[in-house]
Scaffold this motif. Structure first.
Motif, mmCIF file in Angstrom:
data_model
loop_
_atom_site.group_PDB
_atom_site.id
_atom_site.type_symbol
_atom_site.label_atom_id
_atom_site.label_comp_id
_atom_site.label_asym_id
_atom_site.label_seq_id
_atom_site.Cartn_x
_atom_site.Cartn_y
_atom_site.Cartn_z
ATOM 1 N N LEU A 139 0.889 -1.224 0.002
ATOM 2 C CA LEU A 139 -0.078 0.074 0.172
ATOM 3 C C LEU A 139 0.775 1.110 0.043
ATOM 4 O O LEU A 139 0.413 2.259 -0.649
ATOM 5 N N GLU A 140 1.949 1.440 0.863
ATOM 6 C CA GLU A 140 2.738 2.307 0.796
ATOM 7 C C GLU A 140 3.405 2.777 -0.620
ATOM 8 O O GLU A 140 3.412 4.016 -0.929
ATOM 9 N N GLN A 141 3.776 1.590 -1.033
ATOM 10 C CA GLN A 141 4.442 1.819 -2.632
ATOM 11 C C GLN A 141 3.079 2.569 -3.440
ATOM 12 O O GLN A 141 3.623 3.341 -4.222
ATOM 13 N N ARG A 142 2.403 1.948 -3.540
ATOM 14 C CA ARG A 142 0.910 2.424 -4.346
ATOM 15 C C ARG A 142 0.815 3.896 -3.956
ATOM 16 O O ARG A 142 0.432 4.865 -4.892
ATOM 17 N N LEU A 143 0.697 4.109 -2.761
ATOM 18 C CA LEU A 143 0.501 5.565 -2.235
ATOM 19 C C LEU A 143 1.542 6.450 -2.838
ATOM 20 O O LEU A 143 1.315 7.555 -3.233
ATOM 21 N N GLN A 144 2.621 6.085 -2.565
ATOM 22 C CA GLN A 144 3.945 6.983 -2.800
ATOM 23 C C GLN A 144 3.832 7.179 -4.484
ATOM 24 O O GLN A 144 4.143 8.376 -4.737
ATOM 25 N N THR A 145 3.566 6.241 -5.230
ATOM 26 C CA THR A 145 3.547 6.238 -6.669
ATOM 27 C C THR A 145 2.381 7.303 -7.039
ATOM 28 O O THR A 145 2.498 8.121 -7.891
ATOM 29 N N ALA A 146 1.231 7.247 -6.443
ATOM 30 C CA ALA A 146 0.058 8.013 -6.470
ATOM 31 C C ALA A 146 0.553 9.510 -6.498
ATOM 32 O O ALA A 146 0.170 10.349 -7.041
ATOM 33 N N VAL A 147 0.924 9.789 -5.112
ATOM 34 C CA VAL A 147 1.271 11.069 -4.679
ATOM 35 C C VAL A 147 2.145 11.517 -5.971
ATOM 36 O O VAL A 147 2.024 12.953 -6.213
ATOM 37 N N HIS A 148 3.367 10.849 -6.255
ATOM 38 C CA HIS A 148 4.093 11.531 -7.245
ATOM 39 C C HIS A 148 3.441 11.604 -8.575
ATOM 40 O O HIS A 148 3.626 12.815 -9.181
ATOM 41 N N GLU A 149 2.548 10.945 -8.937
ATOM 42 C CA GLU A 149 1.692 11.365 -10.221
ATOM 43 C C GLU A 149 0.694 12.477 -10.203
ATOM 44 O O GLU A 149 0.478 13.143 -10.746
ATOM 45 N N PHE A 150 0.263 12.477 -8.831
ATOM 46 C CA PHE A 150 -0.630 13.563 -8.611
ATOM 47 C C PHE A 150 0.266 15.126 -8.627
ATOM 48 O O PHE A 150 -0.090 15.988 -9.263
ATOM 49 N N ALA A 151 1.307 14.916 -8.026
ATOM 50 C CA ALA A 151 2.529 15.954 -7.962
ATOM 51 C C ALA A 151 2.665 16.477 -9.478
ATOM 52 O O ALA A 151 2.787 17.791 -9.877
ATOM 53 N N ALA A 152 2.880 15.179 -10.319
ATOM 54 C CA ALA A 152 3.073 15.879 -11.832
ATOM 55 C C ALA A 152 1.785 16.595 -12.434
ATOM 56 O O ALA A 152 1.852 17.552 -13.110
ATOM 57 N N LEU A 153 0.814 16.136 -11.901
ATOM 58 C CA LEU A 153 -0.734 16.812 -12.454
ATOM 59 C C LEU A 153 -0.570 18.305 -12.109
ATOM 60 O O LEU A 153 -1.317 19.179 -12.692
ATOM 61 N N LEU A 154 -0.005 18.473 -10.738
ATOM 62 C CA LEU A 154 0.133 19.842 -10.371
ATOM 63 C C LEU A 154 1.181 20.540 -10.973
ATOM 64 O O LEU A 154 1.395 21.902 -10.527
ATOM 65 N N GLY A 155 1.766 19.870 -11.789
ATOM 66 C CA GLY A 155 3.012 20.698 -12.689
ATOM 67 C C GLY A 155 4.352 20.613 -11.890
ATOM 68 O O GLY A 155 5.369 21.306 -12.182
ATOM 69 N N VAL A 156 4.433 19.770 -10.766
ATOM 70 C CA VAL A 156 5.555 19.500 -9.945
ATOM 71 C C VAL A 156 6.562 18.474 -10.638
ATOM 72 O O VAL A 156 6.172 17.361 -10.686
ATOM 73 N N ASN A 157 7.907 18.739 -10.946
ATOM 74 C CA ASN A 157 8.460 17.796 -11.567
ATOM 75 C C ASN A 157 8.902 16.713 -10.368
ATOM 76 O O ASN A 157 9.702 17.096 -9.484
ATOM 77 N N ALA A 158 8.510 15.648 -10.343
ATOM 78 C CA ALA A 158 8.539 14.642 -9.354
ATOM 79 C C ALA A 158 9.156 13.388 -9.870
ATOM 80 O O ALA A 158 8.069 12.630 -10.618
#
Ligand SMILES: Cc1cc2nc3c(=O)[nH]c(=O)nc-3n(C[C@H](O)[C@H](O)[C@H](O)COP(=O)(O)O)c2cc1C
Length: 196
Positions: free
Chosen positions: A158-177
């Motif tokens: 779950l931790e891995q899925r969450l971390q991946t999702a947060v990084h993808e979300f950051a990319a949607l925010l325009g943050v280079n993650a």
């Protein structure tokens, strides 16, 4: 940059809140501030009677409008999102999520209601005109724990899925993650089913 998390659990020891807590760690590392609000932050009267002119409700609307993106976190109650979440979402003006990406985080007692993210939460977020809705993270309650200090501790998968999702979300925010080093599956839907 600020992201606002809206927590839909009425529980004071919310497991879903721990998903937000773990997301905060990842977002902070990317220089993104995370604020969290739940029904416990508002007077019950103002919520139940939909007092749009109440100062705290106006402050809530202001925070939604100035946030760069939102995390919508809720437990599954009766096969859908919790009523406490709807109380808060109903206070957001029409089209209030326009231009904002959203990351749904959902916890349930069993994998059986995995699709609640798709059939119950996403239509509401689309109606509020969210610019992009991430596929979200569904967690089974048994995967969400806490350590001796009371800090959130998630099952590794779950931790891995969450971390991946947060990084993808950051990319949607325009943050280079840069993507975290987590195994990815070609098909995310199958991945979610396999992992539960
Ligand atoms: C009133 C109520 C209804 C629930 N309904 C469901 C349900 O339909 N499906 C499910 O998978 N879990 C259901 N659950 C379990 C919760 O979704 C699960 O325990 C969740 O992790 C609780 O999150 P919280 O601690 O943040 O409130 C229900 C729990 C409660 C209290």
């Amino acid at each position: 940059m600020t992201v606002l998390a809206i927590l839909g659990s009425p529980s004071k020891t919310s497991r879903t809140a721990r998903l937000i807590e773990r997301s905060r760690v990842a977002l902070t590392a990317l220089d993104i501030e995370l604020q969290t609000l739940s029904i416990h932050d508002f007077p019950a009267d103002a919520l139940l009677h939909g007092q749009f002119s109440h100062p705290q409700i106006q402050d809530f609307q202001q925070r939604v409008s100035t946030a760069s993106g939102l995390i919508i976190a809720t437990p599954v109650y009766k096969a859908a999102y919790a009523g406490a979440l709807k109380v808060l979402l109903d206070l957001i003006p029409e089209g209030g999520l326009a231009g904002k990406p959203v990351l749904p985080l959902v916890s349930g007692g069993s994998p059986g209601h995995l699709l609640a993210v798709d059939y119950s939460i996403k239509p509401v977020l689309a109606a509020l005109k969210a610019s992009a809705i991430h596929q979200g993270v569904y967690a089974v309650e048994s995967q969400i724990g806490a350590n001796a200090n009371g800090e959130a501790e998630l099952a590794e998968e779950l931790e891995q899925r969450l971390q991946t999702a947060v990084h993808e979300f950051a990319a949607l925010l325009g943050v280079n993650a840069p993507a975290p080093h987590a195994p990815r599956y070609a098909n995310d839907f199958i991945s979610r089913l396999i992992s539960l």
